[in-house]
Design a protein around this motif. Structure first.
Motif, PDB file in Angstrom:
ATOM      1  N   VAL A  31       0.844  -1.195   0.000  1.00  0.00           N
ATOM      2  CA  VAL A  31       0.000   0.000   0.000  1.00  0.00           C
ATOM      3  C   VAL A  31       0.880   1.247   0.000  1.00  0.00           C
ATOM      4  CG1 VAL A  31      -1.671   1.343   1.334  1.00  0.00           C
ATOM      5  CG2 VAL A  31      -1.957  -1.129   1.109  1.00  0.00           C
ATOM      6  N   ALA A  32       1.887   1.261   0.874  1.00  0.00           N
ATOM      7  CA  ALA A  32       2.790   2.412   0.939  1.00  0.00           C
ATOM      8  C   ALA A  32       3.496   2.623  -0.388  1.00  0.00           C
ATOM      9  CB  ALA A  32       3.805   2.219   2.062  1.00  0.00           C
ATOM     10  N   SER A  33       3.869   1.530  -1.040  1.00  0.00           N
ATOM     11  CA  SER A  33       4.549   1.621  -2.329  1.00  0.00           C
ATOM     12  C   SER A  33       3.659   2.276  -3.378  1.00  0.00           C
ATOM     13  CB  SER A  33       4.970   0.227  -2.796  1.00  0.00           C
ATOM     14  OG  SER A  33       5.500   0.269  -4.111  1.00  0.00           O
ATOM     15  N   LEU A  34       2.353   1.944  -3.362  1.00  0.00           N
ATOM     16  CA  LEU A  34       1.435   2.552  -4.327  1.00  0.00           C
ATOM     17  C   LEU A  34       1.450   4.063  -4.206  1.00  0.00           C
ATOM     18  CD1 LEU A  34      -0.942   2.625  -6.344  1.00  0.00           C
ATOM     19  CD2 LEU A  34      -2.473   2.260  -4.386  1.00  0.00           C
ATOM     20  N   PHE A  35       1.373   4.572  -2.991  1.00  0.00           N
ATOM     21  CA  PHE A  35       1.310   6.021  -2.824  1.00  0.00           C
ATOM     22  C   PHE A  35       2.672   6.676  -3.047  1.00  0.00           C
ATOM     23  CE2 PHE A  35      -2.495   4.454  -0.683  1.00  0.00           C
ATOM     24  CZ  PHE A  35      -3.440   5.180  -1.402  1.00  0.00           C
ATOM     25  N   ASP A  36       3.746   5.942  -2.823  1.00  0.00           N
ATOM     26  CA  ASP A  36       5.075   6.441  -3.213  1.00  0.00           C
ATOM     27  C   ASP A  36       5.141   6.592  -4.731  1.00  0.00           C
ATOM     28  OD1 ASP A  36       6.008   6.565  -0.624  1.00  0.00           O
ATOM     29  OD2 ASP A  36       7.059   4.635  -0.707  1.00  0.00           O
ATOM     30  N   ARG A  37       4.575   5.624  -5.453  1.00  0.00           N
ATOM     31  CA  ARG A  37       4.594   5.675  -6.918  1.00  0.00           C
ATOM     32  C   ARG A  37       3.720   6.804  -7.443  1.00  0.00           C
ATOM     33  NH1 ARG A  37       2.765   0.341  -6.541  1.00  0.00           N
ATOM     34  NH2 ARG A  37       1.524   0.611  -8.449  1.00  0.00           N
ATOM     35  N   LEU A  38       2.600   7.058  -6.767  1.00  0.00           N
ATOM     36  CA  LEU A  38       1.772   8.205  -7.150  1.00  0.00           C
ATOM     37  C   LEU A  38       2.541   9.512  -6.972  1.00  0.00           C
ATOM     38  CD1 LEU A  38      -1.687   7.104  -5.749  1.00  0.00           C
ATOM     39  CD2 LEU A  38      -1.369   8.198  -7.981  1.00  0.00           C
ATOM     40  N   THR A  39       3.264   9.624  -5.873  1.00  0.00           N
ATOM     41  CA  THR A  39       4.084  10.815  -5.644  1.00  0.00           C
ATOM     42  C   THR A  39       5.119  10.972  -6.747  1.00  0.00           C
ATOM     43  OG1 THR A  39       3.758  10.724  -3.243  1.00  0.00           O
ATOM     44  CG2 THR A  39       5.684  11.931  -4.038  1.00  0.00           C
ATOM     45  N   GLN A  40       5.740   9.858  -7.146  1.00  0.00           N
ATOM     46  CA  GLN A  40       6.742   9.910  -8.209  1.00  0.00           C
ATOM     47  C   GLN A  40       6.136  10.346  -9.542  1.00  0.00           C
ATOM     48  OE1 GLN A  40       8.439   5.961  -8.134  1.00  0.00           O
ATOM     49  NE2 GLN A  40       9.064   6.181  -5.994  1.00  0.00           N
ATOM     50  N   CYS A  41       4.917   9.883  -9.820  1.00  0.00           N
ATOM     51  CA  CYS A  41       4.243  10.293 -11.052  1.00  0.00           C
ATOM     52  C   CYS A  41       4.008  11.798 -11.053  1.00  0.00           C
ATOM     53  CB  CYS A  41       2.929   9.536 -11.202  1.00  0.00           C
ATOM     54  SG  CYS A  41       1.782  10.212 -12.433  1.00  0.00           S
ATOM     55  N   PHE A  42       3.465  12.334  -9.954  1.00  0.00           N
ATOM     56  CA  PHE A  42       3.136  13.754  -9.916  1.00  0.00           C
ATOM     57  C   PHE A  42       4.366  14.636  -9.715  1.00  0.00           C
ATOM     58  CE2 PHE A  42      -1.112  12.142  -9.559  1.00  0.00           C
ATOM     59  CZ  PHE A  42      -1.895  13.134 -10.143  1.00  0.00           C
ATOM     60  N   ALA A  43       5.511  14.027  -9.432  1.00  0.00           N
ATOM     61  CA  ALA A  43       6.748  14.805  -9.358  1.00  0.00           C
ATOM     62  C   ALA A  43       7.251  15.171 -10.747  1.00  0.00           C
ATOM     63  CB  ALA A  43       7.815  14.020  -8.600  1.00  0.00           C
ATOM     64  N   LEU A  44       6.777  14.452 -11.766  1.00  0.00           N
ATOM     65  CA  LEU A  44       7.203  14.727 -13.138  1.00  0.00           C
ATOM     66  C   LEU A  44       6.594  16.032 -13.641  1.00  0.00           C
ATOM     67  CD1 LEU A  44       6.693  11.164 -14.665  1.00  0.00           C
ATOM     68  CD2 LEU A  44       8.876  12.228 -14.029  1.00  0.00           C
ATOM     69  N   PRO A  45       7.279  16.764 -14.516  1.00  0.00           N
ATOM     70  CA  PRO A  45       6.682  17.952 -15.131  1.00  0.00           C
ATOM     71  C   PRO A  45       5.455  17.569 -15.952  1.00  0.00           C
ATOM     72  CG  PRO A  45       9.064  17.871 -15.506  1.00  0.00           C
ATOM     73  CD  PRO A  45       8.669  16.535 -14.954  1.00  0.00           C
ATOM     74  N   LEU A  46       4.578  18.519 -16.154  1.00  0.00           N
ATOM     75  CA  LEU A  46       3.331  18.270 -16.866  1.00  0.00           C
ATOM     76  C   LEU A  46       3.560  17.594 -18.209  1.00  0.00           C
ATOM     77  CD1 LEU A  46       0.240  18.691 -17.151  1.00  0.00           C
ATOM     78  CD2 LEU A  46       0.755  20.932 -18.158  1.00  0.00           C
ATOM     79  N   SER A  47       4.515  18.093 -18.996  1.00  0.00           N
ATOM     80  CA  SER A  47       4.729  17.565 -20.348  1.00  0.00           C
ATOM     81  C   SER A  47       5.330  16.172 -20.343  1.00  0.00           C
ATOM     82  CB  SER A  47       5.620  18.512 -21.152  1.00  0.00           C
ATOM     83  OG  SER A  47       6.909  18.615 -20.559  1.00  0.00           O
ATOM     84  N   LYS A  48       5.821  15.733 -19.198  1.00  0.00           N
ATOM     85  CA  LYS A  48       6.330  14.359 -19.087  1.00  0.00           C
ATOM     86  C   LYS A  48       5.215  13.408 -18.641  1.00  0.00           C
ATOM     87  CE  LYS A  48      10.620  15.434 -20.042  1.00  0.00           C
ATOM     88  NZ  LYS A  48      11.262  14.982 -21.304  1.00  0.00           N
ATOM     89  N   ARG A  49       4.208  13.954 -17.933  1.00  0.00           N
ATOM     90  CA  ARG A  49       3.098  13.116 -17.473  1.00  0.00           C
ATOM     91  C   ARG A  49       2.109  12.828 -18.594  1.00  0.00           C
ATOM     92  NH1 ARG A  49       2.872  16.965 -13.066  1.00  0.00           N
ATOM     93  NH2 ARG A  49       0.796  17.680 -13.739  1.00  0.00           N
TER      94      ARG A  49
END
Length: 698
Positions: A272-290
């Protein structure tokens, strides 16, 4: 009479419900539930009368966890004298350590507090050792406290130290073990909840914490305690496996059927913790990379196919955002900023952090409902839930796969009549929020929705003029203009006779439920919602929505702390008293009408005490000049202490707004008589603090 053009200054406060959900990681270790000698860490076995005489520095340590590590919590240790002998903070694994002063006098009470949740524990010794702080130890402290409130034990030992001794603690541990035996046997857990060593990694004793939800609710005379097993239900609306009891009563045993329950696997909390870590990593990317975007500074519209980052796509089942559906929303963003994970397409969401993920309950298909927290770049916090699926040990987002949006929240409301405080009251409700969906021409698509509560009672919700959500019908068939199904209410002044239902037009269950009936409502109760379409060729749709926790009783609600208006803001609302409503003048191009809820000088309108969920929404309620009722809502940052509201029309007969220079503003003659702030706890309990300009008459 107060009339306004651009400003109508006027705040919220919210409260704390002690509800402890066990989830997260843990693991094994030494110690047993029923030690044959002294409790681990109690040295020579002091029974509450002070130290053993040692001059060596005593080290107190332990794990604070709800299953998930209770990281970043403030740990406070208070001794028999009422002296705070240690203050520290738990680390990322929930661990803490204190060095006790030489004059520390046993027994000790240990608290771990974070946001609106506080866990408690205790020890009969001041010679150091292991003292864990968990929902289970909170039960023990509640049962040792004379009034059932865990927060009262520190004061109780000052005058009666033998409340906490080796023998009283062991007795409480033994009774708790006996009640949990079927589950302990299933999990092979033999760790003493207070003194045993374990790790918050989802195994061993921590898997036990992961597998239960615990609530401890003081009510002034004791505490209502419930332990619910987080097992896969046999159907979406099946009752969970649980036991409930008073803090001063004999503990009932969990049903033997627990022995065959399907629980989360060992280590699930780390996943569960890993899922939310991965969400944080996704939103850490700049908009044009997401997503597909020309730059990183301009929001775009799009759907699941425009999500391009591997870090973001792999968050979803089949590594495909198109697999996600929740309450009618798919991954994307339209021109109205609507869509699931619309933040993927907005630059303002870059850097949002996801954390405090906890498994709350299973759905019948094995998918899991997880709670979590988000924090954006401004520090604004939101507590939310999401549905995820365990795919080979990795959690993937799937959503509830429902086509229509529904949320059901246990709700506690504090209504403050600013100019008539004798009428102030508390009420407890289910907030059944069903958006009044429209077709392309702005027409409602539902004629009604029939809502069936966990106790089998049914209620009808229909579209209401000026309301963004469907509203509940009264028994006489008239609309109540609210989504709140009020189960019970009581005046703040307990000497006042009658009921708030005598003068309030909102829906109140009749007869109202007693506190005992409220206490019997289940944790994780499931609501069934059946949708009826305007287009009779469309079949009815039925959805089931389960809550995390039940509504509080009125006695429990009286123990909650609520924020309040600042003095300046309260005085401004009192100034409206003669009119009993804030009434707008006709707007002009130079003075468009809006609600500016701030004290004179643009100062704070409300305050929020420690331990209370911070408000994240502000709503004004009123009526147009033709008496059409409305509600206008704006989201606010959790750090905000003032808000502005612009007029928002629901169309049809709703005429409380007009347009000037392309902007929607309040029409002349529109009145507002209620200002309300709302906050949501991690348990998805809705806290409402409403400030009314009315002076009731009954």
């Amino acid at each position: 009479m107060l009339r306004t053009h651009p400003k109508s200054r006027i705040a919220l406060s919210t409260a704390l419900l002690l509800s402890l959900a066990a989830c997260g990681g843990g693991g094994g270790g030494s110690g047993g539930f029923l030690p044959t000698g002294t409790t681990a860490g109690t040295g020579s076995g002091t029974t509450g009368g002070g130290n053993s005489g040692t001059t060596a520095a005593a080290k107190l340590n332990g794990i604070a966890a709800t299953g998930a590590a209770f990281a970043g919590a403030k740990v406070t240790v208070v001794d028999q004298r009422g002296v705070t002998v240690c203050t520290t903070e738990t680390d990322a694994k929930g661990a803490y350590e204190c060095t006790l002063p030489a004059d520390t006098k046993a027994p000790l009470v240990v608290t771990a507090a974070r946001d609106d949740l506080t866990l408690y524990s205790t020890t009969a010794s001041a010679t150091g050792g292991n003292v864990n702080v968990t929902p289970l130890t909170t039960i023990i402290v509640s049962r040792l406290s004379p009034d059932g409130n865990p927060a009262s034990l520190a004061g109780a030992i000052a005058t009666k130290p033998d409340t906490v001794t080796d023998s009283t603690v062991k007795q409480q541990v033994a009774e708790l073990v006996a009640a949990l035996k079927p589950l302990l046997t299933l999990l092979g857990d033999a760790v003493d909840p207070i003194s045993g060593a374990f790790t918050a990694d989802g195994s061993g004793h921590d898997r036990l914490l992961d597998s239960i939800s615990v609530s401890v609710r003081p009510d002034g005379a004791g505490a209502n305690i419930e332990i619910t097993v987080k097992a896969v239900p046999t159907s979406e609306d099946a009752a969970p496996l649980s036991i409930s009891f008073r803090s001063d009563a004999t503990l009932p045993a969990l049903p033997q059927s627990v022995a065959t329950a399907t629980l989360a696997p060992a280590g699930a909390s780390l996943a569960v913790a890993s899922l939310f870590d991965r969400l944080t990593q996704c939103f850490a990317l700049p908009l044009s990379k997401r997503v597909t975007a020309a730059n990183d500074s301009t929001a775009v519209t799009g759907g699941p196919d425009q999500v391009i980052a591997t870090e973001c796509r792999t968050l979803f089942v089949n590594d495909n955002p198109a697999s996600y559906l929740s309450n009618g929303s798919t991954v994307g963003r339209d021109i109205n900023n609507q869509g699931a994970f619309a933040g993927l397409f907005r630059p303002g969401a870059t850097g949002v952090k996801y954390d405090r993920g906890e498994h709350q309950f299973f759905r019948a298909n094995g998918d899991q409902v997880l709670s979590y927290r988000t924090t954006d770049g401004t520090g604004a916090v939101q507590n939310q839930t999401i549905v995820a699926r365990d795919v080979g040990g990795t959690f993937k987002l799937i959503g509830n796969q429902y086509n229509y949006s529904v949320s059901v929240a246990p709700t506690v409301q504090d209504r403050d009549f600013v100019s008539a405080p004798a009428y102030n009251y508390l009420s407890v409700s289910y907030d059944v929020s069903i958006p009044n969906r429209k077709d392309g021409q702005g027409n409602a698509i539902f004629t009604k929705a029939v809502v069936t509560a966990p106790n089998g009672a049914s209620y009808t919700y229909k579209p209401g003029a000026g309301n963004a959500n469907l509203v509940v019908d009264k028994p006489d068939g008239n609309s109540a203009s609210t989504s709140l199904l009020r189960l019970a209410a009581g005046f703040r002044d307990t000497s006042k006779s009658g009921s708030p239902a005598d003068f309030e037009s909102s829906y109140f269950l009749s007869p109202q439920l007693s506190d005992e009936q409220l206490r019997q409502l289940p944790e994780q109760g499931a609501f069934k919602v059946e949708f009826f379409h305007v287009d009779t060729n469309k079949a009815n749709v039925v959805q089931t929505h389960r809550m995390i926790t039940r509504v509080p009783t009125i006695a429990e609600a009286r123990q909650l702390k609520f924020a309040d208006l600042t003095a300046g803001m309260r005085n401004e609302i009192k100034g409206i008293a003669p009119a009993q409503a804030l009434v707008f003048d006709a707007p002009t191009a130079n003075e468009p009408s809006l609600v500016d809820f701030s004290a004179e000088g643009d100062l704070d309108a409300w305050t929020v005490p420690d331990g209370a969920p911070a408000p994240t929404a502000f709503t004004v309620y009123g009526a147009s000049s033709s008496s059409v009722q409305f509600e206008d809502k704006v989201d606010v940052a959790s750090s905000a202490r003032k808000a502005k509201v612009y007029c928002s029309s629901e169309g049809g007969t709703d005429n409380h707004c007009t347009t000037i220079n392309g902007n929607s503003v309040y029409n002349g003659g529109t009145s507002i008589n209620l200002f309300q702030l709302s906050a949501t706890s991690a348990q998805q309990v809705l806290f409402l603090k409403g400030f009314s300009t009315r002076i009731p008459a009954n």
